[in-house]
Design a protein around this motif. Sequence first.
Motif, PDB file in Angstrom:
ATOM      1  N   ASP A 168      45.564  41.910  48.544  1.00 45.98           N
ATOM      2  CA  ASP A 168      45.378  40.979  47.520  1.00 45.98           C
ATOM      3  C   ASP A 168      44.183  40.944  46.617  1.00 45.98           C
ATOM      4  OD1 ASP A 168      47.962  40.613  48.014  1.00 45.98           O
ATOM      5  OD2 ASP A 168      47.854  38.544  48.916  1.00 45.98           O
ATOM      6  N   LEU A 169      43.111  40.935  47.377  1.00 40.67           N
ATOM      7  CA  LEU A 169      41.656  40.926  46.761  1.00 40.67           C
ATOM      8  C   LEU A 169      41.544  42.208  46.038  1.00 40.67           C
ATOM      9  CD1 LEU A 169      38.870  39.415  46.447  1.00 40.67           C
ATOM     10  CD2 LEU A 169      38.312  40.149  48.466  1.00 40.67           C
ATOM     11  N   THR A 170      41.776  43.212  46.699  1.00 42.67           N
ATOM     12  CA  THR A 170      41.554  44.579  46.071  1.00 42.67           C
ATOM     13  C   THR A 170      42.448  44.834  44.576  1.00 42.67           C
ATOM     14  OG1 THR A 170      41.216  45.704  48.390  1.00 42.67           O
ATOM     15  CG2 THR A 170      41.704  47.086  46.248  1.00 42.67           C
ATOM     16  N   ALA A 171      43.853  44.251  44.895  1.00 40.68           N
ATOM     17  CA  ALA A 171      44.557  44.495  43.540  1.00 40.68           C
ATOM     18  C   ALA A 171      43.715  43.373  42.451  1.00 40.68           C
ATOM     19  CB  ALA A 171      45.971  44.041  43.946  1.00 40.68           C
ATOM     20  N   SER A 172      43.404  42.338  42.858  1.00 42.61           N
ATOM     21  CA  SER A 172      42.765  41.403  41.785  1.00 42.61           C
ATOM     22  C   SER A 172      41.476  41.841  41.377  1.00 42.61           C
ATOM     23  CB  SER A 172      42.319  39.981  42.775  1.00 42.61           C
ATOM     24  OG  SER A 172      41.765  39.166  41.768  1.00 42.61           O
ATOM     25  N   MET A 173      40.786  42.700  42.211  1.00 43.35           N
ATOM     26  CA  MET A 173      39.431  42.894  41.568  1.00 43.35           C
ATOM     27  C   MET A 173      39.783  44.099  40.776  1.00 43.35           C
ATOM     28  SD  MET A 173      37.160  42.947  45.211  1.00 43.35           S
ATOM     29  CE  MET A 173      35.578  43.474  44.358  1.00 43.35           C
ATOM     30  N   GLU A 174      40.836  45.195  41.008  1.00 42.35           N
ATOM     31  CA  GLU A 174      41.043  46.256  40.038  1.00 42.35           C
ATOM     32  C   GLU A 174      41.838  45.701  38.856  1.00 42.35           C
ATOM     33  OE1 GLU A 174      43.619  48.713  42.477  1.00 42.35           O
ATOM     34  OE2 GLU A 174      41.818  49.818  43.564  1.00 42.35           O
ATOM     35  N   SER A 175      42.630  44.768  38.781  1.00 38.92           N
ATOM     36  CA  SER A 175      43.221  44.273  37.731  1.00 38.92           C
ATOM     37  C   SER A 175      42.017  43.822  36.697  1.00 38.92           C
ATOM     38  CB  SER A 175      44.116  43.260  38.144  1.00 38.92           C
ATOM     39  OG  SER A 175      43.799  42.177  38.641  1.00 38.92           O
ATOM     40  N   ARG A 176      40.970  43.100  37.353  1.00 40.87           N
ATOM     41  CA  ARG A 176      40.022  42.719  36.281  1.00 40.87           C
ATOM     42  C   ARG A 176      38.893  43.603  35.975  1.00 40.87           C
ATOM     43  NH1 ARG A 176      42.388  38.729  39.308  1.00 40.87           N
ATOM     44  NH2 ARG A 176      42.197  36.569  38.597  1.00 40.87           N
ATOM     45  N   GLY A 177      39.005  44.970  36.539  1.00 43.08           N
ATOM     46  CA  GLY A 177      38.165  45.920  36.049  1.00 43.08           C
ATOM     47  C   GLY A 177      36.803  46.156  36.850  1.00 43.08           C
ATOM     48  N   TYR A 178      36.837  45.416  37.868  1.00 41.72           N
ATOM     49  CA  TYR A 178      35.522  45.438  38.700  1.00 41.72           C
ATOM     50  C   TYR A 178      35.291  46.873  39.171  1.00 41.72           C
ATOM     51  CZ  TYR A 178      31.941  44.492  41.990  1.00 41.72           C
ATOM     52  OH  TYR A 178      30.761  44.356  42.847  1.00 41.72           O
TER      53      TYR A 178
END
Length: 266
Positions: free
Chosen positions: A218-228
């Motif tokens: 979930d953290l990986t998907a969240s960071m990718e969706s925010r363009g990190y």
Amino acid sequence: MREKLLIGRLIDTGSPVHRLDPRAKMTAMLLYAVMVMAARSWIALLCLTAFSVLIMILTRIPLRMYLKATKPLRMLMLFILIVQCLAVKGGSVLVAAGSWHLDSAGLAAGGYAVMRMGLFVSFTAMLTFTTSPGQLNQALEGMLRPFERAGIPAERLSLMTGIALRFIPAILDEAQTIMKAQASRGADLRELPWKGKARMLTALLVPVTVGAFRRAEDLTASMESRGYRIGAPRTRYRPLAWGQGETWFVGAFVLMCLVVIWIGLN
């Protein structure tokens, strides 16, 4: 369970130590580790203990909190003391029982090991009591930044450390939730025998591990969706600033380190 783990918890008292640059506190922690390893006599250990207590008092955190931080490792410290007493021979015989005897050298070696471990754990707790995980992460990245030319990924390592520090309380909360669910179904850990507790804790590892992997996804998907992106230029909300107070703080640790080494050489 989370309330029993003190190391890693921020206790903000507004003391001067809390306001120091986290890089100064991490540098002081490295010097303190050198002092703990260099202290090879009771005089050096007592001087180091007095210095440690002084720094702890400056944090305005009750000393009992530092003693509580060593509680999870007390059985390990007792084990180390027993092993040292049984393995190290020499000096005068203090207690004799048949072929076994306790020598003064073994007791001294055990006392050295336990006292060193207690001091190091207590002072590590001081670092986490006075510094938030975000500040530790930022300080680690700043200290590793000069080593990037040698191939050390400073930002990647600091990101991994920050995520690990934030996952510890989350995993503990999830383990406590599962234990309460098991207790509501009649499997109370406090009422089980030792073998039952071992089997229950072993069975607890599977759902906790699965939950940790789920949180990581979930953290990986969240960071990718925010363009990190690693290496992308970014600013800091609170940039680090090294002042005169940090210089004096680190200087005190350097001076104490030299004193401990000098005592060890004489």
